[in-house]
Design an enzyme around this catalytic site. Structure first.
Site, PDB file in Angstrom:
ATOM      1  N   ARG A 122       3.269  -5.422  -8.647  1.00  0.00           N
ATOM      2  CA  ARG A 122       3.683  -4.104  -9.074  1.00  0.00           C
ATOM      3  C   ARG A 122       5.205  -3.941  -9.457  1.00  0.00           C
ATOM      4  O   ARG A 122       5.965  -3.459  -8.882  1.00  0.00           O
ATOM      5  CB  ARG A 122       2.966  -2.801  -8.815  1.00  0.00           C
ATOM      6  CG  ARG A 122       1.079  -2.654  -9.390  1.00  0.00           C
ATOM      7  CD  ARG A 122       0.865  -2.387  -8.350  1.00  0.00           C
ATOM      8  NE  ARG A 122      -0.293  -0.791  -8.826  1.00  0.00           N
ATOM      9  CZ  ARG A 122      -1.431  -0.215  -8.382  1.00  0.00           C
ATOM     10  NH1 ARG A 122      -0.983  -0.152  -6.627  1.00  0.00           N
ATOM     11  NH2 ARG A 122      -2.124   0.382  -8.712  1.00  0.00           N
ATOM     12  N   SER A 133      -3.151   1.383 -12.294  1.00  0.00           N
ATOM     13  CA  SER A 133      -2.223   2.579 -11.876  1.00  0.00           C
ATOM     14  C   SER A 133      -2.864   3.858 -12.963  1.00  0.00           C
ATOM     15  O   SER A 133      -3.740   4.656 -12.614  1.00  0.00           O
ATOM     16  CB  SER A 133      -1.070   2.643 -12.464  1.00  0.00           C
ATOM     17  OG  SER A 133      -0.467   1.853 -11.478  1.00  0.00           O
TER      18      SER A 133
HETATM   19  P1  NAD Z   1      -5.115   0.922  -3.036  1.00  0.00           P
HETATM   20  O1  NAD Z   1      -5.701   2.079  -4.353  1.00  0.00           O
HETATM   21  O2  NAD Z   1      -5.135  -0.514  -2.589  1.00  0.00           O
HETATM   22  O3  NAD Z   1      -4.717   1.803  -1.491  1.00  0.00           O
HETATM   23  C1  NAD Z   1      -4.850   3.516  -2.071  1.00  0.00           C
HETATM   24  C2  NAD Z   1      -4.455   3.335  -1.134  1.00  0.00           C
HETATM   25  O4  NAD Z   1      -5.387   3.660   0.187  1.00  0.00           O
HETATM   26  C3  NAD Z   1      -2.902   3.192  -0.385  1.00  0.00           C
HETATM   27  O5  NAD Z   1      -1.914   3.916  -0.479  1.00  0.00           O
HETATM   28  C4  NAD Z   1      -2.628   2.586   0.853  1.00  0.00           C
HETATM   29  O6  NAD Z   1      -1.633   3.048   2.055  1.00  0.00           O
HETATM   30  C5  NAD Z   1      -3.083   3.355   1.920  1.00  0.00           C
HETATM   31  N1  NAD Z   1      -4.987   3.225   2.905  1.00  0.00           N
HETATM   32  C6  NAD Z   1      -5.325   1.618   3.324  1.00  0.00           C
HETATM   33  N2  NAD Z   1      -6.161   2.091   4.399  1.00  0.00           N
HETATM   34  C7  NAD Z   1      -5.609   3.229   4.432  1.00  0.00           C
HETATM   35  C8  NAD Z   1      -6.214   3.951   6.204  1.00  0.00           C
HETATM   36  N3  NAD Z   1      -7.319   3.086   6.814  1.00  0.00           N
HETATM   37  N4  NAD Z   1      -6.274   5.279   6.111  1.00  0.00           N
HETATM   38  C9  NAD Z   1      -5.247   5.343   5.274  1.00  0.00           C
HETATM   39  N5  NAD Z   1      -4.862   4.965   4.222  1.00  0.00           N
HETATM   40  C10 NAD Z   1      -4.742   4.392   3.262  1.00  0.00           C
HETATM   41  O7  NAD Z   1      -3.417   1.451  -3.470  1.00  0.00           O
HETATM   42  P2  NAD Z   1      -2.687   1.978  -5.099  1.00  0.00           P
HETATM   43  O8  NAD Z   1      -3.137   3.074  -4.573  1.00  0.00           O
HETATM   44  O9  NAD Z   1      -3.492   0.862  -5.673  1.00  0.00           O
HETATM   45  O10 NAD Z   1      -0.544   1.659  -4.616  1.00  0.00           O
HETATM   46  C11 NAD Z   1      -1.043   1.827  -3.389  1.00  0.00           C
HETATM   47  C12 NAD Z   1       0.986   1.885  -3.819  1.00  0.00           C
HETATM   48  O11 NAD Z   1       1.435   0.970  -5.065  1.00  0.00           O
HETATM   49  C13 NAD Z   1       1.112   2.876  -4.672  1.00  0.00           C
HETATM   50  O12 NAD Z   1       1.279   4.226  -3.262  1.00  0.00           O
HETATM   51  C14 NAD Z   1       3.380   2.449  -4.985  1.00  0.00           C
HETATM   52  O13 NAD Z   1       3.712   2.517  -4.139  1.00  0.00           O
HETATM   53  C15 NAD Z   1       2.794   1.372  -5.541  1.00  0.00           C
HETATM   54  N6  NAD Z   1       2.605   1.146  -7.214  1.00  0.00           N
HETATM   55  C16 NAD Z   1       3.624   0.529  -7.235  1.00  0.00           C
HETATM   56  C17 NAD Z   1       3.418   0.465  -8.776  1.00  0.00           C
HETATM   57  C18 NAD Z   1       5.072  -0.209  -9.790  1.00  0.00           C
HETATM   58  O14 NAD Z   1       6.002  -0.274  -9.070  1.00  0.00           O
HETATM   59  N7  NAD Z   1       4.410  -0.184 -11.060  1.00  0.00           N
HETATM   60  C19 NAD Z   1       2.321   1.277  -9.511  1.00  0.00           C
HETATM   61  C20 NAD Z   1       1.598   1.642  -8.978  1.00  0.00           C
HETATM   62  C21 NAD Z   1       1.834   1.647  -6.958  1.00  0.00           C
END
Ligand code: NAD
Length: 320
Positions: A122, A133
């Site tokens: 990402r 996303s």
């Molecule tokens: P994900 O679906 O893998 O996980 C969801 C959330 O669960 C994450 O925020 C993670 O930190 C949290 N998590 C894991 N274990 C946990 C626990 N024990 N207790 C509480 N929370 C816990 O993650 P996602 O939503 O696909 O992506 C995470 C991050 O990636 C985003 O917030 C962002 O910073 C980044 N992102 C970047 C881009 C980009 O640059 N294109 C796009 C989308 C997301």
């Protein structure tokens, strides 16, 4: 080049790998698109919509795949689908290789090249290939709505001449893309929202949506690429101990915690659900990867002494 679009074979999957708009763009660059009849119907794209944009409609799987260089799918190919591929074909879509090793081996045996879109890093220049996303946005939004629909209370605050109705208290565990969207949806409906994540960066994002970040005296669990790292059982046990009172005080708990390629961590135990007030609701978005709640069953709503535990299965499919 010939691109084949198969009708998804996983039960309940309503999405399709390509929309008619995209067919027009690909056809413009000389790519021949063949769509299996009915592939887009559940997503409200009839065969005619693809044909109008220049796709050929094929009557069955075999004729769709005949001569195909690339096959695009939403769900990982099944072993049966891999069996139907010609040697050397490429596949593009979600593959979840860590969970589908048998499929990966079958693809390798076919000398196929498989592109797993959820593994595209990402980074800024790859944002147009971010297939996670958009789907997480749908999941988070639907989780907020599902919770509001099931809670036998209002989400918003009402102040009327007859009295005041306090807003619903919503707790979101995991504040990534889906969690942030669940927060935003619950906030739009007027709920009071608190949220927690193991990544430090989540705090500001939670606050920017008008929710309160729950601070726990725990070390952050930062992985690489913006994801959380896998947590030890010791960490999770301590987290469950600390989060118990937050869960008990909430009308709604929406869980979205995930670590890529791993089983979802258990954040909400049966004992915590038992401490929630009757009528409360838990919506578990991690149901497909094992669930964040101990009681979760994917695709089912469990009634635990008046508390609903809803494990949403494949939520993005509901909004194809
Ligand atoms: P994900 O679906 O893998 O996980 C969801 C959330 O669960 C994450 O925020 C993670 O930190 C949290 N998590 C894991 N274990 C946990 C626990 N024990 N207790 C509480 N929370 C816990 O993650 P996602 O939503 O696909 O992506 C995470 C991050 O990636 C985003 O917030 C962002 O910073 C980044 N992102 C970047 C881009 C980009 O640059 N294109 C796009 C989308 C997301």
């Amino acid at each position: 080049m010939k691109l084949a679009i198969l009708t998804e074979s996983v039960a309940g999957e309503r999405r399709v790998a390509i929309t008619p708009d995209v067919v027009a763009k690909l056809a413009g660059s000389g790519i021949e698109v063949v769509v299996q009849t009915g592939a887009g119907v559940a997503a409200h794209f009839p065969d005619a919509a693809y044909a109008e944009q220049g796709a050929t409609i094929a009557a069955d799987r075999a004729s769709t795949l005949a001569g195909a260089d690339v096959v695009a799918k939403v769900q990982p190919p099944t072993l049966d689908e891999v069996g139907a591929l010609a040697p050397g074909t490429s596949t593009v879509g979600f593959l979840a290789p860590a969970a589908n090793l048998d499929v990966v081996r079958a693809l390798a045996a076919k000398k196929a090249t498989a592109y797993s879109l959820e593994l595209v890093p990402r980074i800024s220049r790859a944002q147009s290939m971010d297939a996670l996303s958009s789907q997480a946005t749908v999941s988070g939004y639907l989780a907020g709505l599902a919770a509001a629909e099931r809670l036998p209370k209002f989400f918003p605050l009402f102040m009327t001449a007859a009295g005041t109705v306090p807003p619903a208290k919503v707790l979101v565990l995991g504040a990534g893309v889906a969690g942030l969207q669940a927060i935003a949806t619950a906030r739009r409906l007027g709920a009071q929202v608190r949220a927690y994540d193991v990544r430090a960066a989540a705090k500001e994002e939670v606050q920017s949506l008008g929710a309160t970040f729950v601070e726990l005296p725990l070390e952050t669990q930062e992985g690489s690429g913006g994801y959380a790292r896998e947590q030890s059982e010791e960490f999770l046990a301590r987290q469950r101990e600390l989060i118990g009172n937050e869960v008990a005080a909430s009308d709604v708990v929406i869980t979205t915690a995930a670590v890529p390629g791993r089983k979802a961590p258990i954040l909400v135990t049966a004992e915590m659900v038992d401490r929630m007030v009757e009528g409360s609701v838990v919506v578990d978005l991690a149901a497909d990867t094992g669930g964040n709640c101990e009681l979760t069953e994917p695709g089912r709503e469990i009634d635990r002494n008046g508390v609903i535990v809803y494990g949403m299965a494949n939520p993005p499919s509901a909004m194809p």
